[in-house]
Design a protein around this motif. Structure first.
Motif, mmCIF file in Angstrom:
data_model
loop_
_atom_site.group_PDB
_atom_site.id
_atom_site.type_symbol
_atom_site.label_atom_id
_atom_site.label_comp_id
_atom_site.label_asym_id
_atom_site.label_seq_id
_atom_site.Cartn_x
_atom_site.Cartn_y
_atom_site.Cartn_z
ATOM 1 N N ASP A 367 51.324 39.964 53.850
ATOM 2 C CA ASP A 367 50.285 40.983 53.955
ATOM 3 C C ASP A 367 50.981 42.336 53.852
ATOM 4 O O ASP A 367 51.916 42.619 54.615
ATOM 5 N N ILE A 368 50.527 43.181 52.915
ATOM 6 C CA ILE A 368 51.160 44.478 52.653
ATOM 7 C C ILE A 368 50.117 45.574 52.809
ATOM 8 O O ILE A 368 49.032 45.496 52.209
ATOM 9 N N GLU A 369 50.447 46.607 53.585
ATOM 10 C CA GLU A 369 49.542 47.752 53.706
ATOM 11 C C GLU A 369 49.777 48.695 52.529
ATOM 12 O O GLU A 369 50.880 49.224 52.350
ATOM 13 N N ARG A 370 48.736 48.922 51.719
ATOM 14 C CA ARG A 370 48.841 49.744 50.524
ATOM 15 C C ARG A 370 48.517 51.210 50.794
ATOM 16 O O ARG A 370 49.063 52.109 50.171
ATOM 17 N N ALA A 371 47.564 51.446 51.661
ATOM 18 C CA ALA A 371 47.156 52.770 52.108
ATOM 19 C C ALA A 371 46.679 52.571 53.543
ATOM 20 O O ALA A 371 46.510 51.423 53.975
ATOM 21 N N PRO A 372 46.485 53.637 54.307
ATOM 22 C CA PRO A 372 46.088 53.441 55.699
ATOM 23 C C PRO A 372 44.896 52.494 55.841
ATOM 24 O O PRO A 372 43.820 52.732 55.281
ATOM 25 N N ASP A 373 45.135 51.379 56.547
ATOM 26 C CA ASP A 373 44.120 50.357 56.836
ATOM 27 C C ASP A 373 43.635 49.609 55.597
ATOM 28 O O ASP A 373 42.603 48.932 55.643
ATOM 29 N N GLN A 374 44.362 49.687 54.490
ATOM 30 C CA GLN A 374 44.017 48.936 53.280
ATOM 31 C C GLN A 374 45.160 47.961 52.980
ATOM 32 O O GLN A 374 46.295 48.391 52.751
#
Length: 638
Positions: A367-374
């Motif tokens: 699981d990778i966070e791409r932008a805050p909370d995304q």
């Protein structure tokens, strides 16, 4: 007793049935259920013999305190249960979690508050939770040795005790032997920072019974925490850190250990036996437990290069594993993705400690966070289709000299944020290479490296390299006070509670910043270790030296319309210490190369796109990122 507690007990009684009927346990519908009473749980302390004499006084073996909370009902039916364990040096000095909770006790020394939510959430679901004071801290004997035999053995001894291989006692001195007859031998270790580091260290012993670990923002090699390829990081010393967490009454007894810590970690950055003992990656082949790695890609305390080699070594061994990578700094996932985190951790422990076939081992690995909370997911990590691509470093109009060389002069007052702010402006302290505007998204997934042939004008030199996404973005404010989170004024409760341990914690939200460029990977070296990490050598001014800077692992997408930039400079202020001279460095581009783990695929790089850009300097002015905050000389590993 509250109405909720009464209903839970009634539910539990219905599941357990009358005396003499089959015992159902807590697992139903593919998950452990909160069917046991938290209020009536057994709370006790056992002191476990470690077999060590940390104070070296010949007075006998050290005992470490293990505070235990476990549901009463399984014990009453003669049923054994698994254990979730967090071994920490912080239970009295500093606290755990965003709420900085410490252990509390009643007048007789019986445990009342168990920091964090593990007990509140998991004890009603049929787990015991064991919180261990590392040797030399809180109520444990011994001395803190910062990742060495004392740290690891004091936690491993408790795993052994839970499996019937070590001796526990009812008191810190004297007392009667206590057996863990209630434990089924399955142990999962978890913890953030130093706590997770100990979990890595214990797993690397191959101890039987340790079924899984969940290291959060954890160290895998203590050398890399204090040094980066010989360059001294801005972290204080192991002796400082030991003094920070040790029980003050113990410190005076631990002079010999303190002396060893000071002698074993010389400032010159040489690799030696002290660091070898604290390198868990070297023993990754012994790991039998599954591993769920969690790390902030912008963690500038326990940096991302701590999880990269550990992950690669586990992958080579085929260890079952999972990974979460956030955009935060040194932050627990409970405080940036709370609901999803607790659900995932619940499934992880159910599978690896209770044997529940809930499919988590078949879900996407990353699981990778791409932008805050995304967030996005990948079946494997690094992402499928990633390959190490050679990126050409071409001389251009900015800072390029004749003969394919570039140069800069170390300025120890400047840092990566200042360099990024001046990415398109000539300054004497850096060299910048840029890809130009990208026509397609470019994903960097994994660890890169930069091999340079460098000459120094003086006898000592440090070198920094950073990768920058040049373009506007909203990111987590990892350099703010919360390192990417805001602490709110409201609370939410997770699991069951009592008046002395409520199970309620402060809510959080994403702290964000609007930026014009984002540093997303970095690395540092000391040129004096060009021949070997074993010994620092003086440089011959003007002579070329070839070294490879290992860039921290990341998973970052540089979107179309942005540029990928590489900045090469000297001292990265507040992250590494400067050398004892102020060199001018000259890079021979014909003998230098950048390798990046670039991912091809429909969601990252359009098919047919060249695999890697040529990076050359460019020239439009850009202002980005405020100056970094000053970091304490003594790193706080919490």
């Amino acid at each position: 007793m509250t109405v909720i507690a009464t209903l839970l007990l009634a539910f539990a009684a219905g599941l357990l049935g009358p005396v003499g009927t089959a015992w159902a346990g807590s697992v139903h519908d593919g998950a452990s259920q909160p069917v046991y009473s938290y209020a009536d749980a057994i709370r006790e302390t056992v002191w476990v013999d470690t077999g060590l004499d940390g104070v070296r006084g010949g007075a006998g073996h050290d005992r470490v305190a293990a505070d235990i909370i476990r549901p009463r009902e399984p014990a009453a039916h003669g049923r054994r249960i698994p254990v979730i364990m967090d071994a920490s040096p912080y239970y009295s000095c500093c606290g755990r979690g965003n709420d900085s909770q410490v252990k509390t006790y009643d007048a007789n020394g019986n445990p009342l508050q168990f920091p964090l939510y593990y007990d509140n959430y998991f004890v009603p679901r049929g787990y015991a939770v064991v919180l261990v004071d590392l040797a030399g801290t809180n109520r444990s004997d011994g001395c803190v040795d910062v990742g060495g035999a004392s740290d690891v053995t004091s936690a491993k001894a408790v795993v052994d005790w839970l499996n019937g291989r070590a001796t526990g006692y009812s008191a810190r001195t004297a007392g009667t032997p206590v057996r863990a007859g209630w434990a089924d031998g399955s142990v999962g270790m978890i913890g953030k920072s130093w706590d997770g580091t100990v979990a890595n260290g214990v797993a690397a012993t191959g101890v039987a019974g340790l079924k899984t670990i969940v290291p959060i923002s954890a160290i895998s090699d203590w050398y890399d925490y204090y040094r980066s390829q010989g360059a001294p990081l801005y972290q204080g010393t192991p002796a400082d850190l030991a003094s920070y967490v040790e029980d003050p009454a113990t410190t005076a007894k631990c002079a010999a250990e303190q002396a060893d810590l000071a002698a074993g970690a010389p400032y010159d950055g040489d690799w030696n036996g002290f660091w070898q003992q604290r390198d868990y990656v070297a023993d990754a082949s012994k790991v039998k437990a599954s591993v769920f790695v969690v790390h902030g890609m912008q963690d500038l305390n326990v940096r991302a290069d701590e999880f990269g080699p550990w992950w690669d070594a586990l992958a080579a061994r085929g260890v079952p594993r999972k990974i979460w990578l956030s955009q935060t700094g040194h932050v627990d996932p409970f405080d940036y993705r709370r609901s999803a985190w607790v659900d995932t951790l619940h499934s992880w422990f159910d599978h690896y400690l209770m044997g529940v076939d809930n499919g988590i081992d078949r879900q996407p690995m990353a699981d990778i966070e791409r932008a805050p909370d995304q967030w996005s997911t990948d079946a494997k990590w690094p992402a499928p289709g990633t390959r190490q691509d050679l990126v050409a470093l071409a001389p251009g109009t900015l800072g390029a000299g004749a003969g394919g060389t570039v140069g800069f002069t170390d300025d120890p007052t400047r840092d990566e944020n200042a360099w990024a702010a001046d990415v398109d402006r000539t300054t004497p302290d850096k060299t910048v290479f840029s890809s130009g505007v990208l026509q397609h998204d470019l994903r960097v997934s994994g660890s890169g490296s930069l091999t340079l042939t460098v000459a120094s004008s003086t006898t000592s030199a440090h070198l920094s390299a950073v990768l920058v996404d040049v373009g506007p973005a909203v990111i987590r404010d990892y350099q703010g006070a919360g390192e990417g989170i805001n602490t709110l004024t409201t609370q939410s409760c997770w699991g069951e509670g009592t008046p002395t341990d409520t199970g309620c914690f402060m809510d959080t939200s994403a702290a964000t910043a609007q930026v014009g460029a984002t540093v997303f990977s970095r690395g540092w070296i000391d040129l004096g270790h060009y021949a070997s990490l074993d010994q620092q050598r003086p440089l011959t001014p003007g002579a070329p030296y070839r070294m490879t800077v290992q860039l921290a692992p990341t998973d970052h997408v540089v979107p179309a319309g942005h540029r990928l930039a590489l900045i090469v400079a000297g001292t990265d202020a507040n992250l590494i210490d400067p050398p004892d001279t102020r060199p001018t460095l000259t890079v021979d581009l014909s003998h230098s190369q950048l390798r990046l783990p670039l991912t091809a695929g429909a969601d990252t790089v359009t098919p047919g796109q060249p695999p890697a850009p040529t990076m050359a300097p460019s020239t439009a002015p850009l202002t980005v990122l405020r100056p970094t905050q000053q970091r304490d000389a003594l790193a706080d590993l919490r």
